[in-house]
Scaffold this active site. Structure first.
Site, PDB file in Angstrom:
ATOM      1  N   GLU A 172     -31.023 -12.996   7.184  1.00 56.41           N
ATOM      2  CA  GLU A 172     -30.763 -14.510   7.105  1.00 56.41           C
ATOM      3  C   GLU A 172     -31.520 -14.434   8.662  1.00 56.41           C
ATOM      4  O   GLU A 172     -30.880 -15.755   8.950  1.00 56.41           O
ATOM      5  CB  GLU A 172     -29.231 -14.737   6.366  1.00 56.41           C
ATOM      6  CG  GLU A 172     -29.367 -14.443   4.972  1.00 56.41           C
ATOM      7  CD  GLU A 172     -28.053 -14.587   4.956  1.00 56.41           C
ATOM      8  OE1 GLU A 172     -27.149 -16.016   5.794  1.00 56.41           O
ATOM      9  OE2 GLU A 172     -27.626 -14.571   3.353  1.00 56.41           O
ATOM     10  N   ASN A 213     -33.317  -8.711   6.443  1.00 55.71           N
ATOM     11  CA  ASN A 213     -32.781  -9.070   4.234  1.00 55.71           C
ATOM     12  C   ASN A 213     -32.635 -10.454   4.281  1.00 55.71           C
ATOM     13  O   ASN A 213     -32.692 -11.352   5.453  1.00 55.71           O
ATOM     14  CB  ASN A 213     -31.237  -8.499   4.014  1.00 55.71           C
ATOM     15  CG  ASN A 213     -31.203  -8.877   3.381  1.00 55.71           C
ATOM     16  OD1 ASN A 213     -31.763  -8.554   1.911  1.00 55.71           O
ATOM     17  ND2 ASN A 213     -29.272  -9.082   3.454  1.00 55.71           N
ATOM     18  N   HIS A 249     -30.715 -14.257  -5.000  1.00 53.73           N
ATOM     19  CA  HIS A 249     -29.776 -14.925  -5.333  1.00 53.73           C
ATOM     20  C   HIS A 249     -30.860 -16.025  -6.095  1.00 53.73           C
ATOM     21  O   HIS A 249     -30.854 -16.706  -5.794  1.00 53.73           O
ATOM     22  CB  HIS A 249     -28.773 -15.545  -4.663  1.00 53.73           C
ATOM     23  CG  HIS A 249     -28.277 -14.557  -3.435  1.00 53.73           C
ATOM     24  ND1 HIS A 249     -27.159 -13.762  -4.193  1.00 53.73           N
ATOM     25  CD2 HIS A 249     -28.150 -14.030  -1.958  1.00 53.73           C
ATOM     26  CE1 HIS A 249     -26.430 -12.587  -3.661  1.00 53.73           C
ATOM     27  NE2 HIS A 249     -27.086 -13.527  -2.276  1.00 53.73           N
ATOM     28  N   GLU A 277     -30.151  -8.361  -3.994  1.00 52.10           N
ATOM     29  CA  GLU A 277     -28.395  -9.217  -3.831  1.00 52.10           C
ATOM     30  C   GLU A 277     -28.645  -9.982  -5.702  1.00 52.10           C
ATOM     31  O   GLU A 277     -28.023 -11.321  -5.491  1.00 52.10           O
ATOM     32  CB  GLU A 277     -27.886 -10.121  -2.791  1.00 52.10           C
ATOM     33  CG  GLU A 277     -27.919  -9.295  -1.390  1.00 52.10           C
ATOM     34  CD  GLU A 277     -27.199 -10.671  -0.326  1.00 52.10           C
ATOM     35  OE1 GLU A 277     -26.904 -11.276  -0.487  1.00 52.10           O
ATOM     36  OE2 GLU A 277     -27.640  -9.758   0.975  1.00 52.10           O
ATOM     37  N   ASP A 279     -28.261 -11.982  -8.400  1.00 54.89           N
ATOM     38  CA  ASP A 279     -27.202 -12.504  -9.111  1.00 54.89           C
ATOM     39  C   ASP A 279     -28.245 -13.563  -9.660  1.00 54.89           C
ATOM     40  O   ASP A 279     -29.203 -14.338  -8.811  1.00 54.89           O
ATOM     41  CB  ASP A 279     -26.167 -12.940  -8.926  1.00 54.89           C
ATOM     42  CG  ASP A 279     -25.787 -13.239  -7.405  1.00 54.89           C
ATOM     43  OD1 ASP A 279     -25.034 -12.736  -6.945  1.00 54.89           O
ATOM     44  OD2 ASP A 279     -26.387 -14.206  -6.621  1.00 54.89           O
TER      45      ASP A 279
HETATM   46  O1  G3I Z   1     -11.010 -11.965   4.513  1.00 56.85           O
HETATM   47  C1  G3I Z   1     -10.365 -12.940   4.592  1.00 56.85           C
HETATM   48  C2  G3I Z   1      -8.795 -12.821   4.055  1.00 56.85           C
HETATM   49  O2  G3I Z   1      -8.148 -11.967   4.954  1.00 56.85           O
HETATM   50  C3  G3I Z   1      -8.584 -14.261   3.555  1.00 56.85           C
HETATM   51  O3  G3I Z   1      -7.594 -14.187   2.811  1.00 56.85           O
HETATM   52  C4  G3I Z   1      -9.458 -14.459   2.231  1.00 56.85           C
HETATM   53  C5  G3I Z   1      -8.875 -16.368   2.389  1.00 56.85           C
HETATM   54  O4  G3I Z   1      -9.654 -16.766   1.479  1.00 56.85           O
HETATM   55  O5  G3I Z   1     -10.519 -14.637   2.780  1.00 56.85           O
HETATM   56  C6  G3I Z   1     -11.063 -13.272   3.310  1.00 56.85           C
HETATM   57  O6  G3I Z   1     -12.195 -13.638   3.638  1.00 56.85           O
HETATM   58  C7  G3I Z   1     -13.098 -13.790   2.619  1.00 56.85           C
HETATM   59  C8  G3I Z   1     -14.234 -13.232   2.899  1.00 56.85           C
HETATM   60  O7  G3I Z   1     -15.658 -12.942   2.026  1.00 56.85           O
HETATM   61  C9  G3I Z   1     -13.887 -11.396   2.790  1.00 56.85           C
HETATM   62  O8  G3I Z   1     -13.182 -11.449   1.712  1.00 56.85           O
HETATM   63  C10 G3I Z   1     -13.880 -15.283   3.060  1.00 56.85           C
HETATM   64  O9  G3I Z   1     -13.124 -16.341   3.095  1.00 56.85           O
HETATM   65  C11 G3I Z   1     -15.000 -15.238   2.090  1.00 56.85           C
HETATM   66  O10 G3I Z   1     -15.784 -16.795   2.254  1.00 56.85           O
HETATM   67  C12 G3I Z   1     -16.406 -13.785   2.371  1.00 56.85           C
HETATM   68  O11 G3I Z   1     -17.060 -14.364   1.111  1.00 56.85           O
HETATM   69  C13 G3I Z   1     -18.175 -13.429   1.086  1.00 56.85           C
HETATM   70  C14 G3I Z   1     -19.203 -14.802   1.448  1.00 56.85           C
HETATM   71  O12 G3I Z   1     -20.704 -13.471   1.629  1.00 56.85           O
HETATM   72  C15 G3I Z   1     -19.042 -15.094   3.039  1.00 56.85           C
HETATM   73  O13 G3I Z   1     -20.470 -15.811   3.445  1.00 56.85           O
HETATM   74  C16 G3I Z   1     -18.934 -12.874  -0.287  1.00 56.85           C
HETATM   75  O14 G3I Z   1     -17.616 -12.171  -0.700  1.00 56.85           O
HETATM   76  C17 G3I Z   1     -20.322 -12.193  -0.466  1.00 56.85           C
HETATM   77  O15 G3I Z   1     -20.143 -11.886  -1.405  1.00 56.85           O
HETATM   78  C18 G3I Z   1     -21.090 -13.087   0.722  1.00 56.85           C
HETATM   79  O16 G3I Z   1     -22.459 -12.007   0.159  1.00 56.85           O
HETATM   80  C19 G3I Z   1     -23.131 -12.495   1.003  1.00 56.85           C
HETATM   81  C20 G3I Z   1     -24.190 -11.622   1.925  1.00 56.85           C
HETATM   82  O17 G3I Z   1     -23.128 -11.185   3.212  1.00 56.85           O
HETATM   83  C21 G3I Z   1     -25.312 -11.905   2.539  1.00 56.85           C
HETATM   84  N1  G3I Z   1     -26.459 -12.871   1.773  1.00 56.85           N
HETATM   85  C22 G3I Z   1     -25.625 -14.237   1.341  1.00 56.85           C
HETATM   86  C23 G3I Z   1     -24.529 -13.684   0.190  1.00 56.85           C
HETATM   87  C24 G3I Z   1     -23.463 -14.457  -0.724  1.00 56.85           C
HETATM   88  O18 G3I Z   1     -23.083 -15.113   0.169  1.00 56.85           O
END
Ligand code: G3I
Length: 358
Positions: A172, A213, A249, A277, A279
């Site tokens: 990105e 990506n 996406h 990715e 969906d």
């Molecule tokens: O690890 C912490 C945890 O300790 C805490 O308790 C919890 C509280 O909400 O948050 C956890 O972190 C989360 C993290 O995923 C790991 O699970 C974040 O809040 C959450 O925002 C994060 O979301 C991820 C997101 O990227 C962040 O931008 C999604 O799972 C993930 O599917 C998403 O994937 C991205 C790709 O990497 C890049 N392309 C877009 C895609 C969708 O946003």
């Protein structure tokens, strides 16, 4: 040409050959007299079988926290030939503080993949998001940040060297208008940070395929034009880049009509394209009509990849609607995945199978 580009060109040719063999194989079968007892041609039993019949891989993002769930791990291990680290290989997870590395999540994914004869997709080395504060707000000068970035890449790609088939080296990096996103890397290091990151990744793991990506680059538009021009320039500079990830996406009913054309123009540069990715979200609640449109959309997207020899594979961003990132980010939207909240296959699953030509 860099070895990476040669590798990509070979892959494209191999893809054609494999696809040809697949077609050829079916032609051979047609030369045999059809016996009345011959079983009907049946749909491939898994996404993995459908993808492999077209000479490609099919993957999913893996949620580390769900690997201990038997339903989740059963689907993840049987339906896919590629697994992507949804979160555990991101900077905030692997180097949360400077010089302190945690590879435990990534190692679990590698172990899972090796137990199931799957490739590992490393996601992601350099990204403005999920970047710990000691980097984004570290106040580093150019030379210091360059060292921080190169050290991170060397440590992470070096740790997983030989275990990761592809890396999202840079994620990105572009704005919607095709200009560079003003991340801390861009503003501090300038345009050259991307080439530097790819060179560092190549030095750490010469055998991994190295990708850039991004999202919203599935169609021909200002953003994908920006990525196209960058990739062309990197290749001209001899930078070791092998592939471009179209995150995909998407929104039900809004698949870009020029997706295949866009895939083709990138593969004609000599790099692979991967749909990294996928969906396809909808406004909730879902209904039969939306689910049918979603099935058609998944088929269209995967078929666009299958139609182009240099498109190496397709990865969905999650197995079940229950675990998707979409509802958290797009309130009122969801149902984006191939399996529903109860881990039951949706029509979208059949669309993917059909898209691979099975
Ligand atoms: O690890 C912490 C945890 O300790 C805490 O308790 C919890 C509280 O909400 O948050 C956890 O972190 C989360 C993290 O995923 C790991 O699970 C974040 O809040 C959450 O925002 C994060 O979301 C991820 C997101 O990227 C962040 O931008 C999604 O799972 C993930 O599917 C998403 O994937 C991205 C790709 O990497 C890049 N392309 C877009 C895609 C969708 O946003």
């Amino acid at each position: 040409m860099s070895p990476h580009v040669r590798k990509a060109a070979v892959v494209a040719a191999a893809g054609t050959l494999v696809a040809g063999l697949a077609i050829y194989g079916s032609a051979q079968a047609q030369e045999e007299p059809v016996q009345p007892h011959d079983p009907p041609v049946t749909q491939q039993s898994t996404l993995r079988a459908a993808a492999e019949a077209s000479g490609r891989f099919v993957g999913t993002a893996i949620n580390d926290g769900l690997l201990s769930d038997p339903t989740y791990s059963s689907i993840a291990s049987s339906e896919f030939s590629s697994v992507t680290a949804e979160n555990v290989m991101k900077w905030e997870a692997v180097q949360p503080s400077q010089g302190s590395f945690d590879f435990s999540g990534g190692d679990r994914l590698v172990d899972f993949a090796q137990a199931n004869d799957q490739q590992v997709w490393g996601h992601t080395l350099v990204w403005h998001s999920q970047l710990p504060g000691w980097v984004s707000g570290g106040g580093f000068g150019a030379d210091e940040l360059r060292g921080v970035m190169n050290d991170h890449i060397a440590e992470v790609a070096g740790h997983f060297a030989g275990e990761v088939a592809y890396w999202d080296v840079v994620n990105e990096a572009f704005n919607e208008d095709g200009t560079r996103r003003q991340s801390v890397f861009q503003t501090t290091l300038g345009d050259g940070y991307i080439a530097e990151a790819f060179r560092a990744a190549d030095a750490a793991d010469p055998n991994a395929k190295l990708c850039i990506n991004d999202y919203n680059i599935e169609g021909v538009n200002a953003k994908s034009d920006g990525v196209y021009e960058l990739v062309s320039s990197l290749l001209d500079q001899g930078v070791p880049i092998d592939c471009v990830g179209f995150q995909s996406h998407l929104i039900v009913g809004q698949v870009p009509g020029d997706l295949q054309q866009n895939i083709e123009r990138f593969t004609e540069l000599g790099v692979e394209v991967v749909l990294t990715e996928i969906d396809i979200r909808m406004t909730m609640p879902s209904d039969a009509a939306k689910l049918e449109q979603q099935r058609q959309d998944y088929e269209t997207v995967v078929a666009a990849c299958t139609a182009v020899p240099g498109c190496a594979g397709a990865t969905v961003w999650g197995i079940s609607d229950r675990d998707s990132w979409v509802p958290d980010v797009f309130p009122g939207e969801g149902a984006a995945c191939p399996w529903d909240e109860n881990y039951q296959r949706k029509p979208a699953y059949d669309g993917i199978v059909a898209g691979f030509g099975s």
